[in-house]
Design a protein around this motif. Structure first.
Motif, mmCIF file in Angstrom:
data_model
loop_
_atom_site.group_PDB
_atom_site.id
_atom_site.type_symbol
_atom_site.label_atom_id
_atom_site.label_comp_id
_atom_site.label_asym_id
_atom_site.label_seq_id
_atom_site.Cartn_x
_atom_site.Cartn_y
_atom_site.Cartn_z
ATOM 1 N N VAL A 104 0.828 -1.312 0.023
ATOM 2 C CA VAL A 104 -0.134 -0.163 -0.097
ATOM 3 C C VAL A 104 0.890 1.184 0.086
ATOM 4 O O VAL A 104 0.658 2.140 -0.554
ATOM 5 N N SER A 105 2.021 1.274 1.008
ATOM 6 C CA SER A 105 2.517 2.656 0.861
ATOM 7 C C SER A 105 3.999 2.574 0.348
ATOM 8 O O SER A 105 4.921 3.466 0.588
ATOM 9 N N GLY A 106 4.439 1.300 -0.146
ATOM 10 C CA GLY A 106 5.668 1.083 -0.762
ATOM 11 C C GLY A 106 6.875 0.558 0.238
ATOM 12 O O GLY A 106 6.665 0.737 1.410
ATOM 13 N N ARG A 107 7.562 -0.222 -0.557
ATOM 14 C CA ARG A 107 8.827 -0.685 0.291
ATOM 15 C C ARG A 107 10.044 0.000 0.091
ATOM 16 O O ARG A 107 10.573 0.512 -0.705
ATOM 17 N N ASP A 108 10.742 0.144 1.309
ATOM 18 C CA ASP A 108 12.034 0.892 1.363
ATOM 19 C C ASP A 108 12.837 0.378 0.248
ATOM 20 O O ASP A 108 13.298 -0.654 0.242
ATOM 21 N N LEU A 109 13.483 1.159 -0.672
ATOM 22 C CA LEU A 109 14.345 0.810 -1.824
ATOM 23 C C LEU A 109 15.509 0.293 -1.297
ATOM 24 O O LEU A 109 16.132 -0.640 -1.854
ATOM 25 N N ALA A 110 16.039 0.746 -0.048
ATOM 26 C CA ALA A 110 17.253 0.348 0.440
ATOM 27 C C ALA A 110 17.174 -0.869 1.230
ATOM 28 O O ALA A 110 18.410 -1.379 1.643
ATOM 29 N N ALA A 111 16.006 -1.606 1.322
ATOM 30 C CA ALA A 111 15.999 -2.842 1.913
ATOM 31 C C ALA A 111 16.324 -3.944 1.191
ATOM 32 O O ALA A 111 16.463 -4.987 1.654
ATOM 33 N N ASP A 112 16.315 -3.749 -0.241
ATOM 34 C CA ASP A 112 16.623 -4.760 -1.164
ATOM 35 C C ASP A 112 18.049 -4.403 -2.060
ATOM 36 O O ASP A 112 18.251 -3.326 -2.431
ATOM 37 N N HIS A 113 18.702 -5.652 -2.326
ATOM 38 C CA HIS A 113 19.704 -5.227 -3.582
ATOM 39 C C HIS A 113 18.922 -5.564 -4.798
ATOM 40 O O HIS A 113 17.751 -6.355 -4.891
ATOM 41 N N HIS A 114 19.227 -4.672 -5.892
ATOM 42 C CA HIS A 114 18.320 -4.723 -7.071
ATOM 43 C C HIS A 114 19.205 -5.132 -8.421
ATOM 44 O O HIS A 114 20.519 -4.659 -8.364
ATOM 45 N N GLU A 115 18.800 -5.846 -9.215
ATOM 46 C CA GLU A 115 19.570 -6.301 -10.215
ATOM 47 C C GLU A 115 18.671 -6.317 -11.695
ATOM 48 O O GLU A 115 17.655 -6.841 -11.636
ATOM 49 N N LEU A 116 19.122 -5.609 -12.590
ATOM 50 C CA LEU A 116 18.159 -5.590 -13.869
ATOM 51 C C LEU A 116 18.622 -7.048 -14.611
ATOM 52 O O LEU A 116 19.738 -7.036 -15.166
ATOM 53 N N VAL A 117 17.647 -7.836 -14.595
ATOM 54 C CA VAL A 117 17.996 -9.177 -15.204
ATOM 55 C C VAL A 117 17.423 -9.326 -16.506
ATOM 56 O O VAL A 117 17.959 -10.312 -17.317
ATOM 57 N N GLU A 118 16.602 -8.413 -17.147
ATOM 58 C CA GLU A 118 16.014 -8.660 -18.513
ATOM 59 C C GLU A 118 15.448 -7.249 -18.884
ATOM 60 O O GLU A 118 14.869 -6.717 -18.061
ATOM 61 N N THR A 119 15.597 -6.942 -20.221
ATOM 62 C CA THR A 119 15.112 -5.823 -20.764
ATOM 63 C C THR A 119 14.448 -6.344 -22.049
ATOM 64 O O THR A 119 14.772 -6.718 -23.003
ATOM 65 N N THR A 120 13.024 -6.078 -22.103
ATOM 66 C CA THR A 120 12.250 -6.632 -23.386
ATOM 67 C C THR A 120 11.950 -5.042 -24.046
ATOM 68 O O THR A 120 12.556 -3.968 -23.482
ATOM 69 N N ASP A 121 11.291 -5.491 -25.185
ATOM 70 C CA ASP A 121 10.693 -4.144 -25.784
ATOM 71 C C ASP A 121 9.995 -3.137 -25.067
ATOM 72 O O ASP A 121 10.112 -1.912 -25.391
ATOM 73 N N THR A 122 9.205 -3.717 -24.258
ATOM 74 C CA THR A 122 8.468 -2.873 -23.394
ATOM 75 C C THR A 122 8.719 -2.673 -21.905
ATOM 76 O O THR A 122 8.110 -1.663 -21.203
ATOM 77 N N GLN A 123 9.303 -3.621 -21.327
ATOM 78 C CA GLN A 123 9.543 -3.681 -19.947
ATOM 79 C C GLN A 123 10.987 -3.735 -19.330
ATOM 80 O O GLN A 123 12.041 -4.565 -20.223
ATOM 81 N N TYR A 124 11.222 -3.390 -18.210
ATOM 82 C CA TYR A 124 12.489 -3.813 -17.685
ATOM 83 C C TYR A 124 12.163 -4.800 -16.539
ATOM 84 O O TYR A 124 11.035 -4.732 -16.028
ATOM 85 N N VAL A 125 13.076 -5.933 -16.353
ATOM 86 C CA VAL A 125 12.790 -6.972 -15.287
ATOM 87 C C VAL A 125 13.718 -6.759 -14.222
ATOM 88 O O VAL A 125 14.921 -7.000 -14.471
ATOM 89 N N VAL A 126 13.396 -6.603 -12.956
ATOM 90 C CA VAL A 126 14.354 -6.385 -11.870
ATOM 91 C C VAL A 126 14.171 -7.260 -10.991
ATOM 92 O O VAL A 126 13.174 -7.541 -10.392
ATOM 93 N N GLU A 127 15.286 -8.080 -10.564
ATOM 94 C CA GLU A 127 15.248 -9.107 -9.339
ATOM 95 C C GLU A 127 15.625 -8.363 -8.332
ATOM 96 O O GLU A 127 16.816 -7.545 -8.198
ATOM 97 N N ASN A 128 15.206 -8.717 -7.131
ATOM 98 C CA ASN A 128 15.260 -7.954 -5.703
ATOM 99 C C ASN A 128 15.492 -8.966 -4.764
ATOM 100 O O ASN A 128 14.714 -9.925 -4.457
ATOM 101 N N THR A 129 16.386 -8.814 -3.908
ATOM 102 C CA THR A 129 16.829 -9.928 -2.684
ATOM 103 C C THR A 129 16.844 -9.058 -1.620
ATOM 104 O O THR A 129 17.658 -8.073 -1.727
ATOM 105 N N PRO A 130 16.303 -9.287 -0.464
ATOM 106 C CA PRO A 130 16.157 -8.348 0.792
ATOM 107 C C PRO A 130 17.609 -8.672 1.306
ATOM 108 O O PRO A 130 18.242 -9.733 1.229
ATOM 109 N N LYS A 131 18.274 -7.408 1.789
ATOM 110 C CA LYS A 131 19.273 -7.464 2.518
ATOM 111 C C LYS A 131 19.302 -7.993 3.907
ATOM 112 O O LYS A 131 20.246 -8.666 4.343
#
Lengths: 422, 258
Positions: free
Chosen positions: B135-162
């Motif tokens: 509802v209110s959003g997850r703290d961006l700093a709580a996860d590691h982020h990795e761009l795993v795929e880019t399609t024509d229309t979307q970015y796909v980001v994999e997130n793992t909790p710190k």
């Protein structure tokens, strides 16, 4: 009779879709509950609760004003008296709210009429909240909201930039709906034993308009998430704290209270602290045995989530009598005296499960100085959005007959029921 | 005029594409802004339908007001309209990234403003399959982020909790639309790596110039339960002031909730 017809009419409208005439929104509930004593009490019936209650809530939010009317039609089998007394909540109709809210200017709100008033930081313990309580409801297994009895008052709230200021004027004293022997037995000091229906407390309640009014003030401010508040009260002890020995009546002596509170986050939890000085104005030296002594009341609490959907709250509370030596010296021979300090600790455990439709709760008071306790276990299950079933208990115990909770030992009860909300 | 602007936009997109894809930090920051910070303030009516997977349906109706008070700080006001037993309750949150949020609940029958202890943000919101963080959003700093795929229309980001001990998932993947930066789908894997939860934006429309989710759904892939949110009467930049998000307006709901 006309009243009953009106209630029925509005209820019918409410059932037809939440829209009542004249722009009112209508809602409410139908609640049936029953309870019984867990032990024999010669002065009371075994049935501690047997009632059906239809609450109607009418609300009209206008452009400038909000009108709120909420009342309960009650069939109560424990008390046979059906005559309505809106002050004490007796009879077949209990008016909970009938008030008008408006803003005379941008930084002021006014609420006038019958209303439920609450402030302070305690969890089922009150220091600076001197609005009327209904202990009969609380002990008998009605929903916790019925602990708050209504006030007939004018509440003015001012919102200057530096603080919130709330001022409540009650033109005629609103007493607690206290334990008086009708439903629950209590310690009767004069008789030197527990008494119930055989010795219902007779009172001399201050009931003159204006002369017997009450004032309550709160000045509060939130600083970086911490809520700081100062309080003042001028009125009377809310439950009898004195007696008129000649007429044999319990009295409500004059009382003035000054206090403060703080509430805010602390680590992973929440703390609250509250203080109040009870100035028993009729007997400032504590020498008059017919008037309760002044007190200092202190409350400290901490609450935190132990695990997901499992919360723990703990509190420590102290009532310390002022002028204790004078109290002891003036206590009539043969009467059992109080301790100087009354220490109370409370615990609240709340667990929700099954998509928060099941709530298990335990609230417990224990006093190491009085050596007594009061436990309130409860379970409720929302069967659907409209239907709820529940059960619970009110368990009192103590080693002595005259202490605050110990006196109610014979009233320990269990209850259950259901509610349909619309 | 419009044609020329559209032409310019195409050119602009081509240029940014030529300049290279944004990095993952930029993507998740933009996605966070698009999902939770649109406008200076906003309001929406929410109709929620909770299906426990066993045929039991429960419904909630509430109005949300939101105000951005700082770069990341926000205030939320949630006013409940149904079911009847929670009607007129109001819930106030001061979101303080980096420390515990301040939360209050208004209980109308008691006329009481109750302070709520800071809670686990992975707790169900009003008994639904949504959690507070949805509802209110997850703290961006709580996860590691990795761009795993880019399609024509979307970015796909994999997130793992710190801090994996604090959450029930081991990782989650988010599909973010390139044009609006709105997250369209998130899939959560449990500690054993099994897919168990899916959050989707089912419908997106433009409201006051902001791409806005108007229908979203969470599926619990283990129990078969799901929660559907339908948003209506959405508006942005109403001119909400911060005094609405105080005790005064818990006691007396502001006209914006109507």
């Amino acid at each position: 009779m006309r009243m009953k017809f009106l209630v029925l009419l509005v209820w019918t409208c409410a059932l037809m879709g939440g829209e009542a005439p004249f722009g009112f929104e209508a809602h409410g509930f139908f609640d049936v509950r029953a309870g019984f004593r867990l032990q024999n009490d010669a002065t009371q019936r075994d049935t501690s609760l047997a009632e059906s209650r239809l609450q109607l809530d009418l609300n009209r939010m206008g452009e400038w004003t909000t009108l709120q009317i909420r009342g309960d039609a009650v069939y109560d089998d424990v008390i046979d008296d059906r005559d309505i007394d809106l002050e004490t909540g007796r009879g077949w109709f209990d008016l909970r709210e009938a008030n008008l809210l408006f803003s005379p200017n941008r930084s002021m709100d006014v609420k006038v009429g019958r209303q439920i008033l609450t402030w302070g930081t305690g969890d089922l313990l009150f220091v600076n909240d001197l609005f009327p309580k209904d202990w009969q409801s609380f002990f008998s297994g009605r929903q916790t909201e019925y602990l708050k009895a209504p006030s007939d008052a004018l509440m003015m709230s001012f919102f200057p930039s530096f603080a919130n200021i709330d001022l409540v004027y009650t033109p005629r004293f609103d007493a607690d709906r206290f334990i008086r022997g009708e439903r629950f037995s209590y310690w009767n000091g004069n008789l030197g034993r527990r008494a119930g229906r055989d010795a219902v407390v007779a009172v001399d309640r201050p009931d003159r308009w204006v002369d017997d009014g009450e004032w309550a003030l709160r000045i509060s401010r939130t600083i970086k998430g911490y809520e700081l508040a100062f309080y003042g009260y001028d009125g009377f002890w809310k439950s009898p704290a004195g007696q008129d020995p000649v007429r044999g009546l319990a009295t409500f002596p004059e009382l003035r209270v000054w206090g403060a509170s703080l509430r805010g986050g602390f680590g992973k939890g929440l703390i609250h602290a509250e203080f109040g000085w009870y100035d028993s104005r009729r007997d400032r030296d504590g020498e008059d045995p017919t008037v309760g002594n002044g007190e200092i009341r202190v409350l400290l609490g901490y609450e935190r989530e132990l695990a997901r959907e499992f919360t723990l709250g703990v509190q420590y509370y102290l009532e310390r009598m002022l002028d204790y030596e004078n109290y002891r010296a003036s206590l009539p021979a043969g009467l059992v005296g109080r301790d100087r300090n009354r220490h109370v600790t409370t615990v609240r455990l709340t667990r929700t499960a099954m998509n928060q439709n099941l709530t298990l709760s335990l609230f417990g008071y224990a006093s190491p100085s009085d050596n007594d306790f009061y436990l309130r276990p409860s379970v409720s299950w929302k069967v659907t959005d409209a239907w709820q079933v529940f059960a619970g208990g009110n368990l009192f115990g103590g080693s002595r007959d005259h202490t605050f909770f110990g006196q109610f030992e014979k009233n320990s009860n269990a209850y259950g029921g259901f509610r349909y909300s619309f | 005029m419009f044609k020329r602007l559209a032409g310019f936009m195409v050119l602009f997109h081509a240029l940014t594409a030529w300049a290279g894809e944004p990095d993952v930090t930029e993507i998740i920051e933009k996605a966070n802004r698009a999902a939770y910070y649109a406008g200076k303030d906003g309001r929406a009516d929410v109709a929620m339908k909770i299906d426990d997977g066993k045929g039991n349906i429960r419904e909630r109706a509430f109005t949300i007001l939101r105000l951005n008070t700082g770069e990341v700080d926000q205030r939320f006001y949630v006013y409940f309209k149904a079911p009847a037993d929670v009607r007129k309750m109001a819930y106030l949150v001061w979101k303080n990234p980096g420390r515990e949020d301040d939360r209050w609940l208004w209980l109308p029958a008691l006329n009481l403003v109750k302070r709520i202890a800071p809670g686990d943000k992975r707790t169900s919101f009003v008994g639904s399959d949504f959690v507070y963080e949805d509802v209110s959003g997850r703290d961006l700093a709580a996860d590691h982020h990795e761009l795993v795929e880019t399609t024509d229309t979307q970015y796909v980001v994999e997130n793992t909790p710190k801090k994996p001990d604090e959450v029930e998932f081991s990782s989650y993947k988010v599909w973010i639309d390139k044009d609006t930066f709105l997250p369209r789908k998130a899939e959560y894997r449990d500690k054993s790596g099994k897919l168990y939860r899916r959050v989707e934006a089912l419908a997106v429309t433009d409201v006051d110039g902001y791409p806005t989710v108007t229908e979203s759904r969470v599926q619990d892939l283990v129990t078969g339960g799901s929660t559907l949110n339908a948003f209506s009467n959405i508006s942005y930049d109403l001119g909400l002031v911060d005094k609405i998000f105080t005790e005064r307006f818990l006691r007396r709901p502001p006209r914006e909730i109507r």
